[in-house]
Design a protein around this motif. Structure first.
Motif, short mmCIF file in Angstrom:
data_model
loop_
_atom_site.label_atom_id
_atom_site.label_comp_id
_atom_site.label_asym_id
_atom_site.label_seq_id
_atom_site.Cartn_x
_atom_site.Cartn_y
_atom_site.Cartn_z
N ILE A 1 0.84 -1.20 0.00
CA ILE A 1 0.00 0.00 0.00
C ILE A 1 0.87 1.25 0.00
CG2 ILE A 1 -1.68 1.35 1.35
CD1 ILE A 1 -2.80 -1.32 2.36
N GLY A 2 1.95 1.22 0.78
CA GLY A 2 2.86 2.35 0.85
C GLY A 2 3.53 2.65 -0.48
N ILE A 3 3.94 1.59 -1.19
CA ILE A 3 4.58 1.76 -2.50
C ILE A 3 3.61 2.41 -3.49
CG2 ILE A 3 5.51 0.54 -4.52
CD1 ILE A 3 6.67 -1.54 -2.57
N VAL A 4 2.40 1.85 -3.57
CA VAL A 4 1.40 2.37 -4.51
C VAL A 4 1.00 3.80 -4.15
CG1 VAL A 4 -0.94 2.06 -5.42
CG2 VAL A 4 0.53 0.06 -5.04
N ALA A 5 0.81 4.06 -2.85
CA ALA A 5 0.42 5.40 -2.41
C ALA A 5 1.49 6.43 -2.76
CB ALA A 5 0.16 5.40 -0.91
N THR A 6 2.75 6.07 -2.57
CA THR A 6 3.84 6.98 -2.88
C THR A 6 3.91 7.26 -4.38
OG1 THR A 6 5.09 6.04 -1.02
CG2 THR A 6 6.31 7.41 -2.57
N TRP A 7 3.71 6.23 -5.18
CA TRP A 7 3.69 6.38 -6.64
C TRP A 7 2.55 7.30 -7.06
CZ3 TRP A 7 2.48 1.88 -10.56
CH2 TRP A 7 2.75 2.31 -11.87
N ILE A 8 1.38 7.10 -6.49
CA ILE A 8 0.22 7.94 -6.82
C ILE A 8 0.48 9.40 -6.43
CG2 ILE A 8 -2.21 8.41 -6.26
CD1 ILE A 8 -2.60 5.37 -6.02
N LEU A 9 1.09 9.60 -5.27
CA LEU A 9 1.44 10.97 -4.85
C LEU A 9 2.40 11.60 -5.86
CD1 LEU A 9 1.97 10.65 -0.98
CD2 LEU A 9 0.19 11.95 -2.16
N GLY A 10 3.33 10.79 -6.36
CA GLY A 10 4.27 11.29 -7.37
C GLY A 10 3.56 11.69 -8.65
N ILE A 11 2.59 10.89 -9.08
CA ILE A 11 1.82 11.22 -10.28
C ILE A 11 1.04 12.51 -10.08
CG2 ILE A 11 -0.12 10.47 -11.72
CD1 ILE A 11 0.84 7.58 -11.30
N ILE A 12 0.46 12.68 -8.88
CA ILE A 12 -0.27 13.91 -8.57
C ILE A 12 0.68 15.11 -8.63
CG2 ILE A 12 -1.50 15.18 -6.76
CD1 ILE A 12 -2.63 12.48 -5.84
N CYS A 13 1.88 14.93 -8.10
CA CYS A 13 2.88 16.01 -8.14
C CYS A 13 3.26 16.35 -9.57
CB CYS A 13 4.12 15.61 -7.34
SG CYS A 13 3.89 15.63 -5.56
N GLU A 14 3.35 15.35 -10.43
CA GLU A 14 3.69 15.60 -11.84
C GLU A 14 2.55 16.35 -12.54
OE1 GLU A 14 4.73 13.18 -15.98
OE2 GLU A 14 5.04 12.21 -14.04
N LEU A 15 1.32 15.95 -12.26
CA LEU A 15 0.17 16.60 -12.89
C LEU A 15 -0.02 18.04 -12.44
CD1 LEU A 15 -2.42 13.66 -12.73
CD2 LEU A 15 -1.17 14.48 -14.75
N THR A 16 0.42 18.34 -11.20
CA THR A 16 0.27 19.70 -10.66
C THR A 16 1.51 20.55 -10.88
OG1 THR A 16 0.99 18.92 -8.48
CG2 THR A 16 -1.39 18.98 -8.91
N GLY A 17 2.56 19.97 -11.45
CA GLY A 17 3.77 20.73 -11.76
C GLY A 17 4.81 20.75 -10.67
N LEU A 18 4.56 20.09 -9.53
CA LEU A 18 5.57 20.04 -8.46
C LEU A 18 6.75 19.17 -8.87
CD1 LEU A 18 3.50 19.76 -5.14
CD2 LEU A 18 5.01 21.63 -5.85
N TYR A 19 6.44 18.13 -9.64
CA TYR A 19 7.49 17.26 -10.17
C TYR A 19 7.55 17.49 -11.68
CZ TYR A 19 9.83 13.02 -11.82
OH TYR A 19 10.69 12.14 -12.46
N VAL A 20 8.76 17.75 -12.16
CA VAL A 20 8.94 18.05 -13.58
C VAL A 20 9.88 17.03 -14.20
CG1 VAL A 20 9.72 19.74 -15.26
CG2 VAL A 20 8.63 20.52 -13.14
#
Length: 453
Positions: free
Chosen positions: A201-220
């Protein structure tokens, strides 16, 4: 049927837990599908061919582990061994990659013979319990260190390693390191609360958070900074590429190969693989509670045979040494206790051939927290190592074994130093009777390795 094959109730587990553990193990190992093709492509091998060979070799080896040994261990192309093949054998020595694969194939055949003659099993049983426990602790620190690096938290510096500067390149390395910390906290809290599949669950949750960051521009995403898109693509793999490496280990021009150097290469692969595998089996088995009262692993012989078969098959397919992965401890920590965990991981490796881009998209910062947490769980074995004055002759070698693994970045180096120091200290301190004869042989071989290899 599954109960009859894998004896789930006997080991206090169930189908749901085993499958979740198998998925967890795969998730922590998925990085090899991206890393191995990248490393071996430096030899001139086709990346897609290496990816397919890695998937197939992992599937074959892990299925063998599941049905031959009924253990929750997974196998894939060993880290360190792939770098040795690419940068030393093919790089510094200048051998073609076909020659390197032949050396791996011969190594696998030798291991099959050694497994049939109980030599590897005898080595496993000869190692004292204190060192076996130390190996578990050392591996814990080692994989935690790997996790810190994969997360981007531990970076190179003038002091060899230091904490990453979060503000520098925040939208690439900085945010990834921060997400890894968040993932570790989430995973730890879920584990403490005994949530089933907490690590997964932790792995998937962290990955999803990363995708959210990419979609919002926090991760480029920035290829120059090795920061790639976290959103998986859905393209298919070119399976015809496997023909570029399959069977190439048998197409070697021996006139261009120095026989002495070739033998040295074989034994180098042999040494590292043997003790990396033994170390992993000892460490993960200790954590899983699979060792008996004498510190022996009842299924050690078929486990070693599965490892040997995987190495041989991998060389034919076109990948470097296939070995038991220390990341199997992630599945063990998630509750995996039988071969059903390994079978689940094997199936996922096979499926990854068809959906490789999706699995490769799992970022290192998402799996890194799992390695760090599992490192802690394996480190807990340190409390079982006796450290009173009467036990110093075994405690000090155990300590040296523990610190050598992360600091020298090698499981086999930790075992080497632990074995040599154990024999020397016990001889000088008049405790020769406590030394298994095989330990003398191992100590001499390790010393010769440092002298000649």
């Amino acid at each position: 049927m599954l109960e009859k094959i894998f004896k789930l109730k006997e080991r206090g587990t169930n189908v749901k837990t085993e499958i979740a553990a198998g998925i967890t193990t795969f998730m922590t190992m998925a990085y090899i599908l991206a890393v191995n093709p990248n490393i071996l492509s430096a030899t001139g091998m086709d990346s897609t061919a290496v990816l397919l060979a890695t998937c197939l070799a992992s599937f074959i080896g892990t299925v063998c582990m599941a049905f031959m040994a009924d253990l929750p261990f997974a196998l894939s192309a060993g880290m360190g061994l792939n770098a040795y093949m690419a940068y030393t054998v093919c790089g510094n020595l200048g051998y073609p990659w076909q020659v390197a694969l032949l050396a791996v194939f011969i190594e696998g055949i030798i291991f099959i013979v050694l497994s049939l003659t109980k030599v590897r099993e005898a080595i496993f049983d000869a190692i004292p319990l204190s060192l076996k426990r130390a190996v578990s602790v050392g591996i814990g620190l080692f994989i935690a260190f790997i996790g810190l690096q994969n997360a981007g938290l531990a970076v190179d510096s003038s002091t060899l390693v230091q904490l990453v500067n979060f503000r520098e390149n925040f939208n690439t390395t900085g945010i990834c390191a921060l997400l890894a910390i968040i993932g570790l906290l989430v995973m730890s809290i879920l584990y403490i609360k005994r949530v089933k599949g907490a690590i997964l669950i932790g792995i998937v949750a962290t990955w999803i958070l990363g995708i959210i960051c990419e979609l919002t521009g926090l991760y480029v995403p920035d290829a120059a900074a090795e920061a790639y898109s976290l959103i998986p693509s859905f393209s298919m793999t070119d399976f015809s590429k496997l023909g570029d490496t399959f069977g190439q280990c048998f197409k070697v021009d021996f006139d261009a190969v120095g026989i002495f150097n070739f033998i040295v290469v074989i034994f180098s692969f042999l040494f590292v693989d043997l003790f990396d595998t033994l170390g992993t089996l000892i460490g993960v088995s200790t954590k899983a509670g699979l060792l008996d009262k004498e510190g022996k692993l009842p299924a050690i012989r078929p486990a070693l045979m599965a490892d040997a078969v995987a190495t041989t098959a991998g060389a034919v397919l076109g990948t470097s040494t296939t070995t038991t992965f220390v990341e199997s401890s992630a599945g063990v920590a998630a509750g995996g206790r039988t071969g059903l965990t390994a079978l689940t991981t094997a199936v996922l490796f096979l499926l990854s051939m068809f959906l490789a881009p999706i699995f490769i998209a799992i970022p290192a910062f998402a799996t890194a927290p799992a390695l760090i947490l599992v490192g802690f769980l394996m480190f807990c074995t340190v409390s079982e190592i006796k450290v009173d004055e009467k036990s110093y002759t075994s405690a000090i070698p155990a300590y040296l074994c523990v610190i050598a693994m992360p600091l020298f970045y090698s499981i086999s180096e930790g075992i080497s130093i632990g074995v040599i120091s154990y024999v020397v200290i016990n001889i000088v301190c008049g405790k020769r009777k406590e030394i298994n004869p095989i330990m003398y042989i191992l100590a001499v071989l390790f010393l010769l390795k440092y002298i000649f290899l």
